[in-house]
Design a protein around this motif. Structure first.
Motif, PDB file in Angstrom:
ATOM      1  N   ARG A 468       0.834  -1.195   0.000  1.00 26.15           N
ATOM      2  CA  ARG A 468       0.000   0.000   0.000  1.00 26.15           C
ATOM      3  C   ARG A 468       0.875   1.253   0.000  1.00 26.15           C
ATOM      4  O   ARG A 468       1.931   1.290   0.627  1.00 26.15           O
ATOM      5  N   SER A 469       0.405   2.281  -0.685  1.00 26.72           N
ATOM      6  CA  SER A 469       1.089   3.568  -0.621  1.00 26.72           C
ATOM      7  C   SER A 469       0.916   4.153   0.770  1.00 26.72           C
ATOM      8  O   SER A 469      -0.041   3.830   1.489  1.00 26.72           O
ATOM      9  N   ASN A 470       1.829   5.033   1.154  1.00 27.00           N
ATOM     10  CA  ASN A 470       1.781   5.678   2.463  1.00 27.00           C
ATOM     11  C   ASN A 470       1.851   7.183   2.255  1.00 27.00           C
ATOM     12  O   ASN A 470       2.926   7.782   2.353  1.00 27.00           O
ATOM     13  N   PRO A 471       0.693   7.835   1.938  1.00 24.84           N
ATOM     14  CA  PRO A 471       0.715   9.266   1.655  1.00 24.84           C
ATOM     15  C   PRO A 471       1.255  10.057   2.836  1.00 24.84           C
ATOM     16  O   PRO A 471       1.159   9.639   3.982  1.00 24.84           O
ATOM     17  N   ARG A 472       1.803  11.206   2.530  1.00 27.39           N
ATOM     18  CA  ARG A 472       2.332  12.078   3.567  1.00 27.39           C
ATOM     19  C   ARG A 472       1.229  12.478   4.553  1.00 27.39           C
ATOM     20  O   ARG A 472       0.053  12.582   4.183  1.00 27.39           O
ATOM     21  N   ALA A 473       1.621  12.738   5.805  1.00 21.39           N
ATOM     22  CA  ALA A 473       0.661  13.152   6.820  1.00 21.39           C
ATOM     23  C   ALA A 473       0.059  14.509   6.454  1.00 21.39           C
ATOM     24  O   ALA A 473       0.722  15.388   5.913  1.00 21.39           O
ATOM     25  N   VAL A 474      -1.236  14.679   6.750  1.00 16.60           N
ATOM     26  CA  VAL A 474      -1.938  15.929   6.480  1.00 16.60           C
ATOM     27  C   VAL A 474      -2.775  16.275   7.698  1.00 16.60           C
ATOM     28  O   VAL A 474      -3.026  15.423   8.560  1.00 16.60           O
ATOM     29  N   PRO A 475      -3.246  17.480   7.816  1.00 13.55           N
ATOM     30  CA  PRO A 475      -4.082  17.847   8.961  1.00 13.55           C
ATOM     31  C   PRO A 475      -5.317  16.972   9.073  1.00 13.55           C
ATOM     32  O   PRO A 475      -5.864  16.503   8.067  1.00 13.55           O
ATOM     33  N   ALA A 476      -5.762  16.725  10.294  1.00 18.67           N
ATOM     34  CA  ALA A 476      -6.929  15.878  10.532  1.00 18.67           C
ATOM     35  C   ALA A 476      -8.130  16.398   9.758  1.00 18.67           C
ATOM     36  O   ALA A 476      -8.391  17.603   9.712  1.00 18.67           O
ATOM     37  N   GLY A 477      -8.878  15.461   9.152  1.00 27.39           N
ATOM     38  CA  GLY A 477     -10.072  15.828   8.407  1.00 27.39           C
ATOM     39  C   GLY A 477      -9.811  16.249   6.979  1.00 27.39           C
ATOM     40  O   GLY A 477     -10.753  16.518   6.230  1.00 27.39           O
ATOM     41  N   THR A 478      -8.542  16.311   6.577  1.00 20.10           N
ATOM     42  CA  THR A 478      -8.202  16.694   5.210  1.00 20.10           C
ATOM     43  C   THR A 478      -7.802  15.459   4.416  1.00 20.10           C
ATOM     44  O   THR A 478      -6.953  14.693   4.865  1.00 20.10           O
ATOM     45  N   PRO A 479      -8.418  15.221   3.247  1.00 24.68           N
ATOM     46  CA  PRO A 479      -8.015  14.052   2.452  1.00 24.68           C
ATOM     47  C   PRO A 479      -6.550  14.143   2.075  1.00 24.68           C
ATOM     48  O   PRO A 479      -6.050  15.233   1.782  1.00 24.68           O
ATOM     49  N   PRO A 480      -5.819  13.041   2.121  1.00 27.78           N
ATOM     50  CA  PRO A 480      -4.423  13.069   1.673  1.00 27.78           C
ATOM     51  C   PRO A 480      -4.354  13.504   0.217  1.00 27.78           C
ATOM     52  O   PRO A 480      -5.318  13.355  -0.537  1.00 27.78           O
ATOM     53  N   PRO A 481      -3.239  14.057  -0.227  1.00 24.33           N
ATOM     54  CA  PRO A 481      -3.166  14.646  -1.568  1.00 24.33           C
ATOM     55  C   PRO A 481      -3.398  13.654  -2.686  1.00 24.33           C
ATOM     56  O   PRO A 481      -3.832  14.036  -3.757  1.00 24.33           O
ATOM     57  N   ASP A 482      -3.100  12.404  -2.458  1.00 29.14           N
ATOM     58  CA  ASP A 482      -3.292  11.389  -3.495  1.00 29.14           C
ATOM     59  C   ASP A 482      -4.370  10.398  -3.073  1.00 29.14           C
ATOM     60  O   ASP A 482      -4.312   9.222  -3.394  1.00 29.14           O
ATOM     61  N   ALA A 483      -5.355  10.866  -2.317  1.00 24.78           N
ATOM     62  CA  ALA A 483      -6.409   9.970  -1.834  1.00 24.78           C
ATOM     63  C   ALA A 483      -7.128   9.315  -3.002  1.00 24.78           C
ATOM     64  O   ALA A 483      -7.384   9.941  -4.022  1.00 24.78           O
ATOM     65  N   ASP A 484      -7.428   8.061  -2.847  1.00 23.63           N
ATOM     66  CA  ASP A 484      -8.092   7.282  -3.885  1.00 23.63           C
ATOM     67  C   ASP A 484      -9.198   6.483  -3.219  1.00 23.63           C
ATOM     68  O   ASP A 484      -8.925   5.685  -2.317  1.00 23.63           O
ATOM     69  N   PRO A 485     -10.480   6.669  -3.613  1.00 21.29           N
ATOM     70  CA  PRO A 485     -11.568   5.962  -2.924  1.00 21.29           C
ATOM     71  C   PRO A 485     -11.621   4.481  -3.225  1.00 21.29           C
ATOM     72  O   PRO A 485     -12.382   3.750  -2.605  1.00 21.29           O
ATOM     73  N   VAL A 486     -10.836   4.015  -4.171  1.00 25.30           N
ATOM     74  CA  VAL A 486     -10.873   2.618  -4.582  1.00 25.30           C
ATOM     75  C   VAL A 486      -9.786   1.843  -3.840  1.00 25.30           C
ATOM     76  O   VAL A 486      -8.728   2.372  -3.524  1.00 25.30           O
ATOM     77  N   ASP A 487     -10.054   0.561  -3.533  1.00 22.10           N
ATOM     78  CA  ASP A 487      -9.039  -0.276  -2.905  1.00 22.10           C
ATOM     79  C   ASP A 487      -7.754  -0.254  -3.741  1.00 22.10           C
ATOM     80  O   ASP A 487      -7.804  -0.176  -4.968  1.00 22.10           O
ATOM     81  N   PRO A 488      -6.587  -0.349  -3.072  1.00 22.29           N
ATOM     82  CA  PRO A 488      -5.336  -0.409  -3.822  1.00 22.29           C
ATOM     83  C   PRO A 488      -5.365  -1.544  -4.848  1.00 22.29           C
ATOM     84  O   PRO A 488      -5.680  -2.693  -4.510  1.00 22.29           O
TER      85      PRO A 488
END
Length: 571
Positions: A468-488
């Motif tokens: 699985r990818s490990n996107p960089r940490a972001v503020p709580a409640g904010t989608p990660p920059p490369d968020a993907d709603p589909v399973d890896p």
């Protein structure tokens, strides 16, 4: 009404135009060159025409079975319409643009026996004609589904004249003696009536489509089986169950003893590997044996229906299975259906069927793997769409060499299935590479779940460590920059000794060597891009942070496109 008196519908231009190669006269380059070039053109036209005159077929190519259409492998990126969408052409007409927006190339569409043969011996082909014409108008192929004797175990699509005559067309009876609205597969009269109608249907498809090949395959019946008992308890069924197992089945079992499905072989072994006897003497008492008994009779019935259709127009034909939920016993699921444990009974009883197909709504990878074994090509006529289907199609095609994928109810919403559309768009670009390299075993796919956070894939001369990818940490409640709603998920193709095309999202991939030599693998070139008219068009060249400083590939989502990767080894 006879088939020969029915008109063949025409195209809007007023002619029934089969697909054929066309070319213009070319400028003269001199007499010799002109003659030579004309010869080459005519030869190529002849080859194309010959390919187009061969109807769709299944062909074993290397390690896989592929669907071949007009002389070339074809990958079905499809969807199944709701059961009754094609019962009205006016209702169906506005659906086609939505299917195109989802990037489908094929629609799986039902045909009702009741509407095709409203009175015995009188056939109405207006819906079949209209479906084929509408599909052509939107540049779509078809898989047609014959709702004949059964749909989801019941006989709700049988004509009224069949439903009302329960003496001539008897029904399955339960153990308590009550009847069901379900034709018994032990009735020769029902089988013959269904087969006659199906033959007329296939004759019509041939008249309309033998040269155009809009229709690729045909599904014969749908999710057959018995519920809530494990078998039919009518008098004729009770007699057959107590009688000897048919010689044809015993001969098949004996000839395939070492290669039978493990569940069936274990059951036969536990009963002593007897070579004759009643069903319970050969397979032992219990609901599982009743399930096998029904499987044999459904296979015989549906095989004869398919045989009648193939005598008219021998397209690839299959039937499908409703699957067994965990801990369910025969009778709680569609007992007698074409399931992995009874695959050999279906092959023995219905050899006219080219393969058996699963309708997968749970445990996708488990069932896809089971239906891919023993030389059974995988085609999925029903499954989830949306984000789940958008991920699972990568596994079906990449890991199981599926010839097609068709989420059910593709026309359910007011617009296109956007998640599925992304996956289909990318896979359509990769389809020529997938089909070219499948026979060599150089295509792989993966879907990672909560229980499978990583996997190692053997591909070409390398092992791909996929996690699985490990996107960089972001503020709580904010989608990660490369968020993907589909399973890896990912689909990987080895196109050369050190060249790969990768697509998917939510994955990090590291290459490791399989063969002796320098122990480390580096990334030579990594570029995003897409295929346009079959030609690779590169986009961004990736390195540094986007490749783990040259150590790994990150697939962050289909919107980023496909990645072309070349690798090298060093020490």
């Amino acid at each position: 009404m006879t088939l020969s008196k029915l008109p063949i519908p025409v195209t809007p231009s007023g002619s029934f135009a089969p697909g054929r190669a066309r070319c213009r006269w070319l400028p003269r380059w001199g007499a010799f060159k002109g003659i030579a070039l004309a010869g080459l053109v005519l030869a190529s036209v002849g080859v194309v025409a010959a390919a187009q005159n061969v109807i769709p077929r299944l062909e074993k190519r290397g390690e896989v079975t592929q669907l071949v259409v007009d002389g070339a492998p074809f990958l079905i990126l499809g969807g199944e319409l709701l059961n009754n969408s094609a019962t009205s052409l006016d209702y169906l007409a506005p659906i086609w643009p939505r299917l195109r927006e989802t990037h489908l190339n094929t629609a799986l569409v039902a045909v009702s026996w009741a509407q095709l043969e409203p009175q015995e011996g009188t056939f109405d082909f207006s819906l079949v004609d209209g479906v084929i014409q509408q599909a052509r108008a939107h540049d779509m192929r078809l898989v047609l589904l014959w709702f004949g004797s059964w749909k989801n175990t019941w006989s709700s699509y049988a004509p009224d004249w069949v439903k009302r005559d329960f003496e001539r067309f008897p029904r399955v009876q339960l153990r308590n003696g009550s009847g069901t609205e379900r034709l018994t597969p032990l009735s020769e009269a029902s089988q013959q009536a269904d087969a006659r109608a199906f033959a007329a249907f296939m004759r019509r498809v041939k008249q309309l489509d033998a040269e155009r090949h809009t229709v690729l395959m045909v599904q014969v019946e749908n999710e057959v089986g018995v519920i809530p008992d494990a078998r039919d308890h009518s008098p004729v069924a009770n007699t057959a169950y107590a009688a000897a197992v048919p010689d044809a089945l015993m001969s098949y079992l004996a000839g395939h003893r070492e290669t039978l499905a493990p569940e069936l072989r274990a059951k036969w072994l536990a009963a002593g590997f007897k070579t004759s006897g009643s069903w319970e003497e050969v397979f032992g008492p219990g609901l599982e044996t009743e399930d096998l008994f029904m499987a044999w009779h459904y296979a015989r019935y549906i095989g004869k229906v398919a045989e009648a259709g193939k005598a008219e127009y021998p397209l690839p034909m299959f039937t499908n299975a409703a699957l067994i939920r965990p801990s369910y016993a025969p009778g709680q699921y569609n007992s007698g259906g074409p399931l992995p444990h009874s695959l050999d009974l279906w092959r023995a009883g219905g050899p006219q069927l080219d393969f058996l197909a699963p309708d997968i709504y749970f445990e996708f990878k488990t069932w896809a793997d089971k239906f891919s074994r023993s030389g059974n090509p995988l085609f999925i006529p029903e499954t989830h769409g949306g984000a789940v289907g958008a991920a699972n199609v990568f596994y079906a095609i990449g890991a199981c060499a599926a010839i097609g994928f068709c989420p059910f109810g593709i026309d359910r919403g007011p617009g296109p299935d956007l998640e599925l559309a992304k996956s289909y768009s990318v896979i359509a670009q990769l389809a020529p590479l997938i089909l070219a390299h499948q026979p060599e075993g150089r295509v792989a796919g993966v879907v990672l779940g909560e229980l499978t956070p990583s996997q190692q894939i053997q591909l070409g001369d390398y092992t791909l460590a996929v996690g699985r990818s490990n996107p960089r940490a972001v503020p709580a409640g904010t989608p990660p920059p490369d968020a993907d709603p589909v399973d890896p998920r990912g689909l990987f193709i080895a196109t050369g000794l050190d060249e790969f095309y990768l697509a998917g999202g939510g994955l990090t991939i590291t290459f490791m060597p399989k063969k002796p030599g320098p122990p480390l693998v580096g990334l030579a070139t990594v570029e995003e891009g897409k295929f346009v008219d079959g030609r690779w068009v590169p986009g961004r060249r990736l390195a540094g942070d986007d490749t783990g400083q040259g150590n790994s590939i990150s697939l962050r989502g289909l919107d980023r496109g496909i990645q072309r990767v070349t690798v090298y080894r060093y020490r």
